[in-house]
Design a protein around this motif. Structure first.
Motif, short mmCIF file in Angstrom:
data_model
loop_
_atom_site.label_atom_id
_atom_site.label_comp_id
_atom_site.label_asym_id
_atom_site.label_seq_id
_atom_site.Cartn_x
_atom_site.Cartn_y
_atom_site.Cartn_z
N UNK A 123 46.47 49.15 47.07
CA UNK A 123 45.54 48.02 47.02
C UNK A 123 46.08 47.00 46.02
N UNK A 124 46.13 45.76 46.43
CA UNK A 124 46.62 44.65 45.61
C UNK A 124 45.75 44.52 44.35
N UNK A 125 46.25 45.04 43.21
CA UNK A 125 45.40 45.05 42.02
C UNK A 125 45.26 43.68 41.38
N UNK A 126 46.16 42.74 41.67
CA UNK A 126 45.96 41.36 41.21
C UNK A 126 44.76 40.73 41.93
N UNK A 127 44.61 41.02 43.21
CA UNK A 127 43.45 40.55 43.97
C UNK A 127 42.16 41.12 43.40
N UNK A 128 42.17 42.40 43.08
CA UNK A 128 40.96 43.03 42.54
C UNK A 128 40.57 42.39 41.21
N UNK A 129 41.55 42.08 40.36
CA UNK A 129 41.24 41.44 39.08
C UNK A 129 40.70 40.02 39.32
N UNK A 130 41.28 39.29 40.26
CA UNK A 130 40.78 37.95 40.59
C UNK A 130 39.34 38.04 41.08
N UNK A 131 39.05 39.02 41.90
CA UNK A 131 37.69 39.20 42.39
C UNK A 131 36.74 39.60 41.27
N UNK A 132 37.26 40.31 40.28
CA UNK A 132 36.44 40.69 39.13
C UNK A 132 35.90 39.47 38.39
N UNK A 133 36.69 38.40 38.36
CA UNK A 133 36.22 37.16 37.71
C UNK A 133 34.91 36.70 38.35
N UNK A 134 34.86 36.75 39.68
CA UNK A 134 33.65 36.32 40.39
C UNK A 134 32.52 37.31 40.15
N UNK A 135 32.84 38.60 40.20
CA UNK A 135 31.82 39.63 40.02
C UNK A 135 31.15 39.49 38.65
N UNK A 136 31.95 39.31 37.61
CA UNK A 136 31.39 39.19 36.27
C UNK A 136 30.57 37.92 36.12
#
Length: 211
Positions: free
Chosen positions: A174-187
């Motif tokens: 799983x593209x972990x850079x994508x997951x971190x980018x999505x975390x910005x929105x989640x937070x």
């Protein structure tokens, strides 16, 4: 001026997770995929490190603009993704673009609340080329307000989990850079709910870029 270099690959996580059936790639076709599970820690400065404390990503913000913008950078300071929140949208839509671009052909993904009114954080995430109504990914809140799961489409295939705002558990392939980018929105969504007025609290607001 930041210099480009090979990304720092995080060390394997201590836990084990079943791998995704097919690689999930959004930002990087090779450099941000790991064949093993990855655990990342997010500190109060939004610096993202692996379990050994090695810096992997960092997030900077630019709030003095028509759109609140976030910049996901690698450890060397190169901008990988810029995210902006679209104002005057009922579902609080965010858009993520490759690098510093704002062009439509560089749109990586959009994310918005699944429902206008909700008690848990739930997001629909669409890849840039998805013009339909079925999301490519879903974010679903857990028992704790600050915990959630990132799923593949409308399936139960787990891609990553957010634990208490400060920890990420990411499945293999799983593209972990994508997951971190999505975390910005989640937070942003979690913090907005906590503040009660849509404002972003000090967890993110501390980073203002001058350029």
């Amino acid at each position: 001026m930041a210099t480009r270099q090979a990304p720092f690959n995080p060390v394997p996580a201590m836990r084990t997770y079943p791998p995704a059936e097919h690689p999930v790639v959004v930002i990087g076709p090779v450099q941000y995929l790991a064949q093993y599970p990855v655990e990342l820690d997010v500190n109060s400065d939004f610096k993202v490190s692996d379990i050994n404390g090695t810096l992997i990503f960092q997030v900077k913000s630019k709030l003095l603009s028509p759109h609140d913008r976030r910049f996901l950078k690698d450890a060397a300071g190169n901008t990988l993704v810029n995210l902006r929140q679209k104002i005057r949208t009922m579902h609080g839509r965010w858009e993520a673009f490759r690098g510093k671009s704002k062009e439509k052909n560089d749109l990586l993904f959009t994310a918005k609340k699944s429902k206008l009114f909700q008690f848990k954080t739930e997001l629909d995430v669409f890849l840039g080329n998805n013009k339909g109504e079925v999301p490519d990914f879903k974010v679903k809140g857990g028992y704790s307000k600050s915990s959630c799961s990132i799923l593949l489409g409308d399936s139960n295939t787990m891609l990553a989990q957010v634990h208490g705002r400060h920890a990420l558990a990411i499945m293999p392939n799983v593209d972990y850079a994508f997951i971190v980018a999505l975390l910005v929105v989640i937070l942003d969504k979690i913090n907005a709910d906590d503040d009660g007025n849509g404002a972003i609290n000090g967890f993110i607001i501390g980073f203002v870029l001058s350029s």
